[in-house]
Design an enzyme around this catalytic site. Structure first.
Site, PDB file in Angstrom:
ATOM      1  N   GLU A 167      -9.802   4.111  14.251  1.00  0.00           N
ATOM      2  CA  GLU A 167      -9.876   3.369  15.522  1.00  0.00           C
ATOM      3  C   GLU A 167      -8.581   3.587  16.305  1.00  0.00           C
ATOM      4  O   GLU A 167      -8.600   3.783  17.524  1.00  0.00           O
ATOM      5  CB  GLU A 167     -10.095   1.870  15.268  1.00  0.00           C
ATOM      6  CG  GLU A 167     -11.479   1.521  14.712  1.00  0.00           C
ATOM      7  CD  GLU A 167     -11.670   1.938  13.250  1.00  0.00           C
ATOM      8  OE1 GLU A 167     -10.683   2.029  12.506  1.00  0.00           O
ATOM      9  OE2 GLU A 167     -12.826   2.196  12.860  1.00  0.00           O
ATOM     10  N   GLU A 187       1.781  14.340   9.761  1.00  0.00           N
ATOM     11  CA  GLU A 187       1.115  13.511   8.737  1.00  0.00           C
ATOM     12  C   GLU A 187      -0.400  13.514   8.957  1.00  0.00           C
ATOM     13  O   GLU A 187      -1.185  13.703   8.029  1.00  0.00           O
ATOM     14  CB  GLU A 187       1.666  12.072   8.803  1.00  0.00           C
ATOM     15  CG  GLU A 187       0.923  11.127   7.889  1.00  0.00           C
ATOM     16  CD  GLU A 187       1.609   9.774   7.680  1.00  0.00           C
ATOM     17  OE1 GLU A 187       2.738   9.587   8.152  1.00  0.00           O
ATOM     18  OE2 GLU A 187       0.983   8.909   7.034  1.00  0.00           O
ATOM     19  N   PHE A 191       0.833  -1.221   0.000  1.00  0.00           N
ATOM     20  CA  PHE A 191       0.000   0.000   0.000  1.00  0.00           C
ATOM     21  C   PHE A 191       0.864   1.265   0.000  1.00  0.00           C
ATOM     22  O   PHE A 191       0.488   2.257   0.632  1.00  0.00           O
ATOM     23  CB  PHE A 191      -0.931   0.066   1.220  1.00  0.00           C
ATOM     24  CG  PHE A 191      -1.846  -1.106   1.424  1.00  0.00           C
ATOM     25  CD1 PHE A 191      -2.378  -1.806   0.356  1.00  0.00           C
ATOM     26  CD2 PHE A 191      -2.208  -1.502   2.714  1.00  0.00           C
ATOM     27  CE1 PHE A 191      -3.236  -2.870   0.556  1.00  0.00           C
ATOM     28  CE2 PHE A 191      -3.069  -2.570   2.929  1.00  0.00           C
ATOM     29  CZ  PHE A 191      -3.585  -3.262   1.851  1.00  0.00           C
ATOM     30  N   GLY A 217     -29.255  10.902  -9.430  1.00  0.00           N
ATOM     31  CA  GLY A 217     -28.509   9.940 -10.248  1.00  0.00           C
ATOM     32  C   GLY A 217     -27.217  10.494 -10.826  1.00  0.00           C
ATOM     33  O   GLY A 217     -26.232   9.769 -10.994  1.00  0.00           O
TER      34      GLY A 217
HETATM   35  C1  LIG Z   1      -4.556   4.110  -0.473  1.00  0.00           C
HETATM   36  C2  LIG Z   1      -3.641   3.765   0.646  1.00  0.00           C
HETATM   37  C3  LIG Z   1      -2.417   4.419   0.742  1.00  0.00           C
HETATM   38  C4  LIG Z   1      -1.516   4.070   1.761  1.00  0.00           C
HETATM   39  N1  LIG Z   1      -0.281   4.659   1.806  1.00  0.00           N
HETATM   40  C5  LIG Z   1       0.648   4.176   2.670  1.00  0.00           C
HETATM   41  C6  LIG Z   1       2.002   4.624   2.613  1.00  0.00           C
HETATM   42  O1  LIG Z   1       2.376   5.477   1.796  1.00  0.00           O
HETATM   43  N2  LIG Z   1       2.893   4.072   3.462  1.00  0.00           N
HETATM   44  C7  LIG Z   1       2.536   3.127   4.382  1.00  0.00           C
HETATM   45  O2  LIG Z   1       3.398   2.666   5.124  1.00  0.00           O
HETATM   46  N3  LIG Z   1       1.256   2.697   4.474  1.00  0.00           N
HETATM   47  C8  LIG Z   1       0.309   3.186   3.638  1.00  0.00           C
HETATM   48  N4  LIG Z   1      -0.982   2.732   3.695  1.00  0.00           N
HETATM   49  C9  LIG Z   1      -1.331   1.736   4.695  1.00  0.00           C
HETATM   50  C10 LIG Z   1      -2.246   2.262   5.799  1.00  0.00           C
HETATM   51  O3  LIG Z   1      -1.558   3.153   6.623  1.00  0.00           O
HETATM   52  C11 LIG Z   1      -2.795   1.032   6.539  1.00  0.00           C
HETATM   53  O4  LIG Z   1      -3.722   0.408   5.647  1.00  0.00           O
HETATM   54  C12 LIG Z   1      -3.463   1.384   7.844  1.00  0.00           C
HETATM   55  O5  LIG Z   1      -2.502   1.800   8.788  1.00  0.00           O
HETATM   56  C13 LIG Z   1      -4.256   0.200   8.435  1.00  0.00           C
HETATM   57  O6  LIG Z   1      -3.476  -0.952   8.468  1.00  0.00           O
HETATM   58  P1  LIG Z   1      -4.061  -2.314   7.858  1.00  0.00           P
HETATM   59  O7  LIG Z   1      -4.551  -2.020   6.490  1.00  0.00           O
HETATM   60  O8  LIG Z   1      -3.042  -3.377   8.009  1.00  0.00           O
HETATM   61  O9  LIG Z   1      -5.312  -2.658   8.746  1.00  0.00           O
HETATM   62  P2  LIG Z   1      -5.308  -3.531  10.097  1.00  0.00           P
HETATM   63  O10 LIG Z   1      -4.236  -3.058  11.009  1.00  0.00           O
HETATM   64  O11 LIG Z   1      -5.331  -4.964   9.717  1.00  0.00           O
HETATM   65  O12 LIG Z   1      -6.716  -3.136  10.699  1.00  0.00           O
HETATM   66  C14 LIG Z   1      -7.973  -3.705  10.258  1.00  0.00           C
HETATM   67  C15 LIG Z   1      -9.094  -3.070  11.084  1.00  0.00           C
HETATM   68  O13 LIG Z   1      -8.880  -3.346  12.476  1.00  0.00           O
HETATM   69  C16 LIG Z   1      -8.860  -2.141  13.205  1.00  0.00           C
HETATM   70  N5  LIG Z   1      -7.916  -2.212  14.327  1.00  0.00           N
HETATM   71  C17 LIG Z   1      -6.602  -2.574  14.282  1.00  0.00           C
HETATM   72  N6  LIG Z   1      -6.046  -2.468  15.492  1.00  0.00           N
HETATM   73  C18 LIG Z   1      -7.034  -2.035  16.329  1.00  0.00           C
HETATM   74  C19 LIG Z   1      -7.098  -1.733  17.719  1.00  0.00           C
HETATM   75  N7  LIG Z   1      -6.029  -1.803  18.511  1.00  0.00           N
HETATM   76  N8  LIG Z   1      -8.275  -1.332  18.240  1.00  0.00           N
HETATM   77  C20 LIG Z   1      -9.369  -1.225  17.448  1.00  0.00           C
HETATM   78  N9  LIG Z   1      -9.394  -1.502  16.132  1.00  0.00           N
HETATM   79  C21 LIG Z   1      -8.232  -1.888  15.588  1.00  0.00           C
HETATM   80  C22 LIG Z   1      -8.399  -1.084  12.208  1.00  0.00           C
HETATM   81  O14 LIG Z   1      -8.788   0.213  12.623  1.00  0.00           O
HETATM   82  C23 LIG Z   1      -9.122  -1.540  10.951  1.00  0.00           C
HETATM   83  O15 LIG Z   1     -10.440  -1.087  10.982  1.00  0.00           O
HETATM   84  C24 LIG Z   1      -1.889   3.104   2.717  1.00  0.00           C
HETATM   85  C25 LIG Z   1      -3.146   2.478   2.634  1.00  0.00           C
HETATM   86  C26 LIG Z   1      -3.992   2.787   1.609  1.00  0.00           C
HETATM   87  C27 LIG Z   1      -5.296   2.054   1.518  1.00  0.00           C
END
Ligand SMILES: Cc1cc2nc3c(=O)[nH]c(=O)nc-3n(C[C@H](O)[C@H](O)[C@H](O)COP(=O)(O)OP(=O)(O)OC[C@H]3O[C@@H](n4cnc5c(N)ncnc54)[C@H](O)[C@@H]3O)c2cc1C
Length: 381
Positions: free
Chosen positions: A369, A244, A156, A342
């Protein structure tokens, strides 16, 4: 509303930036969306105009511009498309790591290209198996003489496909306890042996902005590419995340305001049952409610921008702003799409693009979250 941190010079800067983007970006957006990438030639044009990293110190050829310029840049890029988020990421998220932690040699090596657009940057924290729980990063960087050998995968990554350098979160101490003490930041150059980029990811929105996977297989990275000290990566990330997340809030407010502005125009020109849509009480109440929330958000965000410019520690408030404004932008997108009928679902209408483009703002830069866990922790619950 008066915004005290924006002086006449910021507004002049905004005017020329807006003109530049309307001429050089808006007409090409569809093409960039189809290719899932903004061309390097455009990055160079942005650099030539002084719109890349104007905050960099004069010693390195920058303008030493204050954060007010970053606000203007974030708002104006967002005005063209949320998919231009990669510019603020480069200017105000990635390059500041080099400015604040880099050695003289590192600054000399990377800052001038960052300003000219010849060097595009990205930051890689997230991995296929690790997102929110940043301390658990698995990509390793093990010292081997005057190099680190990096192994792992990131995903990502915004600007990932275009990037020439990637500030990469790596585990330099696989045995550290607690886990977060084993992390370090390495600047990995795109031509490093063993570094490959995956294909551009198919996202729901923000199509112009390239997002991809990065793969490190015995990637040799010179030890001098370490940013700051070994083992302090997690602390550095925490220090920089305030800016950020504030930027995400600034972009969300800009998007929300634009969507409301466009919707007000639309409901005035569209009619049903012999009246303008804007004459229905439902329309008026919906728009009045959204306008109220936008005013509240604007006051809050502008206060935080001022405090951030005074270098105050406002992590809790920025976490509040990040979750609240991103939810607000999603709500505005949904309500405004409804008021478009629409047409609001059609690609050629701005509201349809914004609806899908703002959806991710509650997920990235730390999910909403996670923002609430930070706020709750600081409430000593
Ligand atoms: C378009 C896009 C651009 C991005 N750009 C970058 C980038 O440039 N660099 C980079 O490093 N990353 C990037 N990301 C990654 C982004 O920061 C992560 O997707 C985000 O931090 C969430 O991590 P995850 O997707 O692994 O979700 P997960 O950590 O798997 O979380 C899944 C769900 O569980 C919830 N959750 C997790 N832990 C907890 C908790 N302790 N309490 C309650 N709920 C919780 C989350 O809120 C979420 O709803 C990007 C993502 C996208 C989609």
């Amino acid at each position: 509303m008066k915004r005290p941190f924006l002086k006449e010079e910021h507004e002049m800067f905004r005017k020329s930036l807006r003109q530049f983007l309307e001429k050089e970006a808006a007409p090409y957006l569809e093409e960039w969306e189809a290719k899932k990438q903004i061309p390097r030639s455009f990055w160079k044009k942005v650099g030539e105009q002084g719109f890349l990293c104007p905050q960099v110190d004069e010693k390195y050829g920058g303008l030493h511009a204050d954060f007010g310029y970053a606000v203007v840049l974030a708002e104006e890029f967002d005005r063209i498309s949320v998919g231009m988020v990669g510019f603020s990421l480069h200017n105000d998220i990635v390059i500041p790591y080099i400015e604040s932690l880099g050695t003289e040699a590192q600054k000399q090596c990377w800052l001038s290209g960052a300003m000219s657009g010849e060097l595009i940057s990205a930051i890689a924290m997230t991995e296929p198996g690790v997102g929110s729980d940043l301390a658990a990063v698995q990509t390793t960087a093990i010292k081997d003489g005057d190099h680190y050998i990096v192994n792992g995968e990131k995903t990502f990554i915004t600007n990932g496909f275009s990037a020439d350098i990637v500030v990469t979160v790596c585990r330099t101490d696989p045995k550290s306890d607690p886990l977060y003490r084993g992390l370090s930041l390495l600047v990995i150059e795109a031509d490093s042996p063993g570094f490959t980029k995956g294909k551009k990811l198919n996202k729901l929105g923000q199509h112009a902005n390239d997002t991809c996977e990065l793969i490190f297989e015995d990637t040799r990275v010179p030890a001098e590419n370490l940013l700051g000290e070994e083992g302090k990566g997690f602390y550095y990330l925490m220090d920089h995340l305030q800016q950020e997340r504030l930027l995400v809030a600034i972009q969300s407010m800009a998007s929300a305001e634009l969507m409301l502005e466009e919707t007000i125009e639309y409901v005035k020109q569209r009619s049903a049952f012999g009246r303008q849509i804007s004459q229905f009480q439902n329309t008026q109440f919906k728009l009045a409610e959204l306008q109220t929330e936008l005013e509240i958000g604007r006051v809050f965000i502008d206060r935080l921008i001022e405090e951030h410019m005074k270098e105050e520690e406002i992590v809790t408030q920025v976490s509040m702003a990040k979750w609240w404004t991103t939810e607000l932008a999603k709500k505005v997108a949904s309500e405004c799409m409804q008021l478009h009928g629409g047409y609001g679902y059609m690609e050629e209408y701005e509201i349809a693009r914004r609806y899908r483009d703002v959806a991710v703002s509650s997920i990235y830069a730390g999910s909403n979250e996670i923002m609430k866990t930070i706020i709750a922790k600081n409430m000593n619950l």
